[in-house]
Every structure is written in C-alpha cells, then in structure tokens.
Design an enzyme around this catalytic site. Structure first.
Site, short mmCIF file in Angstrom:
data_model
loop_
_atom_site.label_atom_id
_atom_site.label_comp_id
_atom_site.label_asym_id
_atom_site.label_seq_id
_atom_site.Cartn_x
_atom_site.Cartn_y
_atom_site.Cartn_z
NE ARG A 96 -4.09 -1.64 0.01
CZ ARG A 96 -5.27 -1.68 0.62
NH1 ARG A 96 -5.61 -0.73 1.44
NH2 ARG A 96 -6.08 -2.68 0.40
NE ARG A 125 -6.94 5.38 2.59
CZ ARG A 125 -7.71 4.62 3.34
NH1 ARG A 125 -8.80 5.10 3.86
NH2 ARG A 125 -7.37 3.38 3.58
NE ARG A 145 -9.76 8.28 -2.63
CZ ARG A 145 -10.98 8.66 -2.33
NH1 ARG A 145 -11.55 9.66 -2.97
NH2 ARG A 145 -11.65 8.06 -1.38
CG ASP A 198 -9.15 -2.64 -4.51
OD1 ASP A 198 -8.58 -2.11 -3.54
OD2 ASP A 198 -9.95 -3.59 -4.39
CE1 TYR A 247 -13.20 -7.09 1.34
CE2 TYR A 247 -11.52 -8.43 0.28
CZ TYR A 247 -11.88 -7.49 1.23
OH TYR A 247 -10.93 -6.97 2.07
O1 CP3 Z 1 0.06 0.74 -3.12
C1 CP3 Z 1 -0.47 -0.35 -3.32
O2 CP3 Z 1 -0.32 -1.34 -2.60
C2 CP3 Z 1 -1.28 -0.52 -4.61
C3 CP3 Z 1 -2.66 -0.33 -4.49
C4 CP3 Z 1 -3.58 -1.33 -3.80
C5 CP3 Z 1 -4.84 -0.92 -3.29
N1 CP3 Z 1 -5.51 -2.03 -2.89
C6 CP3 Z 1 -5.32 0.46 -3.27
C7 CP3 Z 1 -6.44 0.81 -2.39
C8 CP3 Z 1 -3.47 -2.70 -3.62
C9 CP3 Z 1 -2.31 -3.64 -3.94
C10 CP3 Z 1 -4.70 -3.14 -3.05
C11 CP3 Z 1 -5.01 -4.54 -2.78
C12 CP3 Z 1 -6.15 -4.86 -1.93
N2 CP3 Z 1 -7.40 -4.29 -1.93
C13 CP3 Z 1 -6.15 -5.92 -1.00
C14 CP3 Z 1 -5.01 -6.86 -0.75
C15 CP3 Z 1 -3.98 -6.26 0.13
C16 CP3 Z 1 -4.38 -6.18 1.58
O3 CP3 Z 1 -4.42 -5.06 2.09
O4 CP3 Z 1 -4.63 -7.22 2.19
C17 CP3 Z 1 -7.42 -5.95 -0.39
C18 CP3 Z 1 -7.87 -6.90 0.68
C19 CP3 Z 1 -8.20 -4.92 -1.00
C20 CP3 Z 1 -9.61 -4.59 -0.74
C21 CP3 Z 1 -9.75 -3.19 -0.29
N3 CP3 Z 1 -9.72 -2.09 -1.13
C22 CP3 Z 1 -9.90 -2.71 1.01
C23 CP3 Z 1 -9.99 -3.60 2.23
C24 CP3 Z 1 -9.96 -1.32 0.93
C25 CP3 Z 1 -10.19 -0.39 2.07
C26 CP3 Z 1 -9.06 -0.45 3.03
C27 CP3 Z 1 -8.25 0.78 2.97
O5 CP3 Z 1 -7.03 0.68 2.84
O6 CP3 Z 1 -8.88 1.84 3.10
C28 CP3 Z 1 -9.83 -0.96 -0.41
C29 CP3 Z 1 -9.79 0.41 -0.97
C30 CP3 Z 1 -8.43 0.86 -1.38
N4 CP3 Z 1 -7.60 0.12 -2.17
C31 CP3 Z 1 -7.78 2.08 -1.04
C32 CP3 Z 1 -6.54 2.06 -1.68
C33 CP3 Z 1 -5.51 3.16 -1.70
C34 CP3 Z 1 -8.37 3.21 -0.23
C35 CP3 Z 1 -9.28 3.95 -1.16
C36 CP3 Z 1 -9.33 5.41 -0.95
O7 CP3 Z 1 -8.39 6.14 -1.34
O8 CP3 Z 1 -10.36 5.85 -0.43
#
Ligand code: CP3
Length: 376
Positions: free
Chosen positions: A60, A64, A73, A109, A184
């Site tokens: 990640r 944020r 964003r 994502d 999910y």
């Molecule tokens: O920098 C990176 O790692 C690349 C981007 C990335 C995102 N999601 C961006 C994202 C990656 C590799 C993911 C994978 C992802 N998404 C996973 C596997 C990794 C892990 O954390 O276990 C999972 C389970 C998800 C599902 C998901 N998407 C969740 C649980 C969330 C909310 C949690 C959070 O971090 O807020 C998202 C949304 C998401 N995916 C955000 C980001 C930057 C936040 C969105 C926003 O900006 O509002």
C-alpha cells in the site's frame, strides 16, 4: 486492517516540515538502466540471487498516508483513479519520487477486475458488492475475463508506469487470490470473520469450488495480461488466508491459487504469494510453485524460511505499527527482521501488511534508507 481504528491514541500526522523533507527527496537523479538502488535488487532477490543491498518496497505504498495522494483523492474518487491510466500511473509513481523504493506496485485494487466482469461494487473505502454472489445461478452467469476488453485501462496504466518509472524501478502487477475475492463476493463487504463466506465453504463446498475455479481462471488471464503489458513481477494477495484451518485452506484457497499460478508458469516473471496470518499454513504453502512468499508480521521469518525451504524467497515482515516507533527503536525492529531473514539470498524487505493511512511519510523515508544502509 479494515476494522482497525486508532481511536485512543491518534498517531502523529505528517508535519509541514516533514512534507518539506519529503519533497526535497522527491526527484532523485533518473537512471535508465534499472541498475542501482531502484532496479536490479528486487528482481534478483525474487530469484534468490545475490544483491547489492536488501530491496524494499511497502504494501500500500501508494495511498492515503501520502499528502500528494490525498490531494489527488480530494478531487477524484478511488474508482476513477483506478480507471484513468494517467492518474493510476501517477499515483503508482508518487512513492517512488519520495523514497528510494526498489519496486513499484500498480495502483489498482483486487476488486477492479471483478468490476470488469460486470460485478457492481462501490468503495466505501473498502469494497461493497451491491449483489453478493451466493447461488449457483449467479456463479454460472459470471463471464470470462478478457483483460484487453474488460480492463484495458489497467494494461494502459502498466505501460505508462513502465515508460516513466523513476529510476526505472521494476513494476509489480497483482491480483486478489481466489479465496480472498470469494470472501468479498459472498459477504458483500469487508468483515472481521467473513462468516457468510466461510459458512459457504461448508454448506456448498462444490459450488464454492466452482466459484474459486472461475476466479482462478479470471485472475490467471488478468495477471498474464499485466505481464504482457510490462509488469515484471506478479503478486497474488491472499489477505484472508488466516481465516482458514489448514485442511480448508488447502482444499479451497491453496488449490485455487495453484490453479492461477500454474497457468502463469510459462511466463518468465517471478510470482509472489502473500498469505496474511499464514503462520500455521506455511507447510502447505511450501508446496506452491512460487518464487516468493509474502509473510505477515506475526510469523518470524527464520522459522518461515526453514519451513519453506531454500527454493523460495521471502518478503516481509515488519509490523506496520512499528513505523510509529521512535527512530532508534524503529532501527532495532528493522534489525530484528533482517536478522530473522538471515544472510541467504532471497529476502525482500516489506511490511507484514499494508501501511496505515496515519503513518508519517518521514518514518517511511527512514525505514527505506536504513534498510539500504544496513544491508549495503
Ligand atoms: O500501493 C499499493 O499497494 C497498490 C494499491 C492497492 C490498493 N488495494 C489500493 C487501495 C493494492 C495492492 C490493493 C489490494 C487490496 N485491496 C487488498 C489486498 C492487500 C491487503 O491489504 O490485504 C485488499 C484486501 C483490498 C480490498 C480493499 N480495497 C480494502 C480492504 C480497501 C479499504 C481499506 C483501505 O485501505 O482503506 C480498499 C480500498 C483501497 N484500495 C484504497 C486504496 C488506496 C483506499 C481507497 C481510498 O483512497 O479511499
């Protein structure tokens, strides 16, 4: 991570001074060769070859905790960011401008390809599926994923990052592992226990296997397309591995992940399998034909390496919370991870799970620089 809150002690927010330091670091001299700190070490470590320093990237890392991400964003919603190649590529590269990271991970994502398959969902910010998938009829109706038709913007983002990455840092493409996607799809939203998804495995095991097979094939096509567009490593996120006991993990999660991985073996691209809370599952994971196993912070890397054997590299596994430690303490925690990883080639430094949005970017700068200094 989804349910985590930090209500009692608010973590430090980046100060204007820290942002200043970040922007000072923003534009390292471009190198075109993929050599040096930004380039070869990551791919070499994936292949257990000797390295000039232990490579590091951060799960990640685009997100944020970075003020420049939050600024973007504020203007554009998350789904649009992932679907607009210029913006997705820009966000992918933001952390590379700030820190001497050894790899980039595509900004997208795990749910993005499912949207491409016609599954309606919203990010709030975790994914919320409008109509959870629980019946044979719904599963049979799921279309194949044709990446060039269904998610062309992802492939274009890959190409843009490859053409523009600072220091020519290698790019990791990724997908959700089938079981994590099932969690999910069946539950419809993030959850601690994913009760409906786990019950589904016991109530309708054959139907669950059918869904997993479909997801495995879709993710194989998706990852292959990312590699063909230029991704230099592929990562499969099994974020909810730790929900399962070893027999169910093997029958459902691992079998489906292996189906995806087997379909990618003709590509000459290292494959990383990340299993969150996978400490009790490593004996099973040892049988998976991957180059690298990503490890969460609960499992000591030394024990994991002994279980996995000499044929696999490991990636991890600092607790994301350690980034809140005082600078000297952070170094001690890094030293511990490095000493657990040992001297044998094949360690990629990372956090054990995604970085928290509240993290101070200065701590990330210190982490990256210290791992490089300490291991050079
Ligand atoms: O920098 C990176 O790692 C690349 C981007 C990335 C995102 N999601 C961006 C994202 C990656 C590799 C993911 C994978 C992802 N998404 C996973 C596997 C990794 C892990 O954390 O276990 C999972 C389970 C998800 C599902 C998901 N998407 C969740 C649980 C969330 C909310 C949690 C959070 O971090 O807020 C998202 C949304 C998401 N995916 C955000 C980001 C930057 C936040 C969105 C926003 O900006 O509002």
């Amino acid at each position: 991570m989804v349910e985590r809150t930090l209500s009692s002690t608010p973590p430090p927010q980046p100060s204007p001074a820290s942002q200043g330091r970040g922007s000072e670091r923003s534009y390292p001299l471009p190198r075109s060769t993929g050599e040096g700190k930004g380039g070869g070490a990551f791919l070499a470590a994936c292949r257990r070859q000797p390295v000039t320093h232990t490579p590091i990237w951060v799960m990640r890392q685009a997100g944020r905790y970075l003020p420049e991400y939050r600024a973007l964003r504020a203007k554009v919603d998350f789904a649009t960011l992932t679907r607009t190649p210029d913006l997705a590529a820009e966000v992918t590269m933001q952390p590379l401008r700030r820190f001497e990271l050894d790899a980039a991970i595509l900004f997208s994502d795990i749910m993005t390809p499912l949207q491409g398959m016609g599954i309606a969902l919203d990010f709030e910010p975790g994914p919320v599926v409008r109509e959870p998938i629980r019946t044979l009829k719904q599963i049979e109706a799921l279309p194949l994923l044709l990446p060039e038709r269904d998610v062309p913007f992802v492939l274009e983002s890959v190409r843009l990052v490859r053409a523009n990455a600072p220091r020519n840092a290698p790019l990791i493409g990724f997908a959700g592992a089938p079981f994590t996607l099932l969690c999910y799809l069946v539950c419809g939203r993030p959850s601690k226990e994913f009760a409906a998804a786990r019950a589904f495995l016991y109530v309708e095991p054959r139907i669950a296997e059918l869904l997993l097979d479909k997801l495995a094939d879709a993710m194989a096509a998706y990852l292959r397309a990312q590699a063909q567009a230029g991704a230099q490593a592929l990562m499969l996120f099994e974020s909810w591995a730790g929900l399962l006991a070893p027999p169910e993990f093997r029958r459902f999660a691992l079998r489906a992940a292996a189906r995806t991985i087997d379909a990618l073996r003709t590509l000459d691209v290292p494959i990383i399998y990340y299993a969150n809370q996978g400490a009790t599952l490593m004996e099973s994971i040892a049988g998976l034909d991957v180059d690298v196993v990503g490890v969460d912070w609960r499992a000591p890397l030394g024990a994991v390496r002994r279980t996995l054997g000499a044929e696999k590299a490991v990636q991890g596994n600092l607790d994301p919370a350690a980034l809140f430690a005082a600078p000297d303490d952070l170094k001690r925690h890094v030293d511990l991870v490095l000493s657990e990883a040992g001297a044998a080639p094949g360690h990629i430094f990372n956090l054990g799970h995604g970085i928290w949005p509240e993290t101070n970017p200065d701590a990330v700068a210190r982490l990256v620089d210290y791992v490089h200094e300490r291991t050079a």
